[in-house]
Design a protein around this motif. Sequence first.
Motif, PDB file in Angstrom:
ATOM      1  N   HIS A 179       0.837  -1.192   0.000  1.00 42.36           N
ATOM      2  CA  HIS A 179       0.000   0.000   0.000  1.00 42.36           C
ATOM      3  C   HIS A 179       0.873   1.243   0.000  1.00 42.36           C
ATOM      4  O   HIS A 179       1.994   1.229   0.522  1.00 42.36           O
ATOM      5  CB  HIS A 179      -0.908   0.013   1.242  1.00 42.36           C
ATOM      6  N   SER A 238       0.069   2.127 -14.366  1.00 41.33           N
ATOM      7  CA  SER A 238      -0.623   0.853 -14.112  1.00 41.33           C
ATOM      8  C   SER A 238       0.179  -0.020 -13.164  1.00 41.33           C
ATOM      9  O   SER A 238       1.382   0.176 -12.951  1.00 41.33           O
ATOM     10  CB  SER A 238      -0.851   0.116 -15.429  1.00 41.33           C
ATOM     11  N   ALA A 242      -2.066  -0.436  -4.147  1.00 43.50           N
ATOM     12  CA  ALA A 242      -3.264   0.289  -3.739  1.00 43.50           C
ATOM     13  C   ALA A 242      -2.844   1.538  -2.982  1.00 43.50           C
ATOM     14  O   ALA A 242      -1.816   1.556  -2.299  1.00 43.50           O
ATOM     15  CB  ALA A 242      -4.136  -0.603  -2.869  1.00 43.50           C
ATOM     16  N   THR A 244      -3.939   5.191  -0.674  1.00 41.60           N
ATOM     17  CA  THR A 244      -4.806   6.079   0.086  1.00 41.60           C
ATOM     18  C   THR A 244      -4.224   7.476  -0.045  1.00 41.60           C
ATOM     19  O   THR A 244      -3.064   7.698   0.310  1.00 41.60           O
ATOM     20  CB  THR A 244      -4.880   5.668   1.567  1.00 41.60           C
ATOM     21  N   GLY A 265      -6.656   5.806 -10.725  1.00 46.76           N
ATOM     22  CA  GLY A 265      -7.882   5.052 -10.933  1.00 46.76           C
ATOM     23  C   GLY A 265      -8.087   4.639 -12.371  1.00 46.76           C
ATOM     24  O   GLY A 265      -8.456   3.486 -12.664  1.00 46.76           O
ATOM     25  N   ASN A 269      -5.766   1.025 -10.841  1.00 46.57           N
ATOM     26  CA  ASN A 269      -5.319   0.802  -9.469  1.00 46.57           C
ATOM     27  C   ASN A 269      -6.451   1.032  -8.472  1.00 46.57           C
ATOM     28  O   ASN A 269      -7.393   1.779  -8.737  1.00 46.57           O
ATOM     29  CB  ASN A 269      -4.169   1.767  -9.140  1.00 46.57           C
ATOM     30  N   SER A 270      -6.336   0.404  -7.315  1.00 47.26           N
ATOM     31  CA  SER A 270      -7.275   0.637  -6.222  1.00 47.26           C
ATOM     32  C   SER A 270      -6.864   1.920  -5.504  1.00 47.26           C
ATOM     33  O   SER A 270      -5.739   2.025  -5.013  1.00 47.26           O
ATOM     34  CB  SER A 270      -7.254  -0.546  -5.255  1.00 47.26           C
ATOM     35  N   VAL A 271      -7.779   2.887  -5.443  1.00 49.72           N
ATOM     36  CA  VAL A 271      -7.477   4.186  -4.844  1.00 49.72           C
ATOM     37  C   VAL A 271      -8.590   4.578  -3.891  1.00 49.72           C
ATOM     38  O   VAL A 271      -9.768   4.555  -4.259  1.00 49.72           O
ATOM     39  CB  VAL A 271      -7.323   5.296  -5.914  1.00 49.72           C
ATOM     40  N   HIS A 272      -8.197   4.932  -2.689  1.00 40.74           N
ATOM     41  CA  HIS A 272      -9.144   5.472  -1.711  1.00 40.74           C
ATOM     42  C   HIS A 272      -8.735   6.908  -1.435  1.00 40.74           C
ATOM     43  O   HIS A 272      -7.647   7.157  -0.926  1.00 40.74           O
ATOM     44  CB  HIS A 272      -9.117   4.645  -0.420  1.00 40.74           C
ATOM     45  N   ALA A 307      -7.388  -1.987   4.183  1.00 39.32           N
ATOM     46  CA  ALA A 307      -6.578  -2.454   3.075  1.00 39.32           C
ATOM     47  C   ALA A 307      -5.646  -3.586   3.485  1.00 39.32           C
ATOM     48  O   ALA A 307      -5.486  -4.583   2.753  1.00 39.32           O
ATOM     49  CB  ALA A 307      -5.770  -1.287   2.488  1.00 39.32           C
ATOM     50  N   ARG A 310      -6.794  -7.246   3.689  1.00 42.03           N
ATOM     51  CA  ARG A 310      -6.914  -8.019   2.456  1.00 42.03           C
ATOM     52  C   ARG A 310      -5.631  -8.791   2.138  1.00 42.03           C
ATOM     53  O   ARG A 310      -5.600  -9.579   1.208  1.00 42.03           O
ATOM     54  CB  ARG A 310      -7.249  -7.089   1.285  1.00 42.03           C
TER      55      ARG A 310
END
Length: 311
Positions: A179, A238, A242, A244, A265, A269-272, A307, A310
């Motif tokens: 992360h 790419s 992930a 934050t 995004g 990618n996973s983005v919070h 996160a 997972r």
Amino acid sequence: MALDPQMQGLLDAFGALKLPPYEELTAETFRVLADAKRVTRGQSETVAEVSDRLIPGNGPDIKVRLYRPHAEGVLPALVYFHGGGFVLGDLDSHDNLCRALSNGLGALVVAVDYRRAPEARFPAAFDDAWDALKWVAEHVGELAIDPSRLMVGGDSAGANLAANVCLKARDNNGPAIAHQLLFYPVCDNDLSRDSYREMGSGYFLETEMMRWFWEQYLGAPEDADKPYCCPLKATDLSNLPAATLVVGGYDPLKDEGLAYIERLGLAGNSVHSIVYPGAIHGFMSYIGMLKLSDQALNETVDALQTALARH
């Protein structure tokens, strides 16, 4: 949204910091003024253990500070890079935040005292960040950390370094990063975005200050176009860890942070993202002092714990 009232009080306190004109300012002068005028911050949290050590790098040895929480067993780890425009900041300036992150995440935090500009210009800070990440990844057994839960993070210029080591780790097939935590990251040297025009004066970080920081960091303007300097200039975002991302509404860096969120995004990618409309740049340094900073810390820790679950 209006500026958070406590943030306004902080800005009033910052008014005591009188800088010379930027064309007359030296890094040494700025550091002395910033240290002398630093607003008293909230009481630092207690952790189980804090230790400083030197680790090898391709340049001089790198000083790191390890924060170990009151937790048993093999821990997640966060390699953390402090902010300060690549010029200011050190292990002490972000001690409170590293302690809080260690406790909140139940993680070993490794804070990195990378070389600063202009004494050491790009890519020195990035090289130190990369070497520190590799060292942590190579010493997971000694450090009692879980290699599948190795994170990187930083604020402002430090978030720039964190984002860039993620790019290099992808390009080099490791170390594996679970992360990336980016507080109001420096993503580009383009100072023409709307947030620079709208928030570039009177909200702590200013457009001309940021221009000065870039002048200290870059050996030449074209260095900004080299790999691992400005993550928004990367053609391929790419297959990154992930992320934050925390962004403040009264921050000149807001638009580049939002642009990076969007591009991450779009690249799959996973983005919070967590946006605090009433916050200024650098507000995470004032945990224990500002309610909005405490709220952001709690929400960030929750996001990272979710996160990590997972992995």
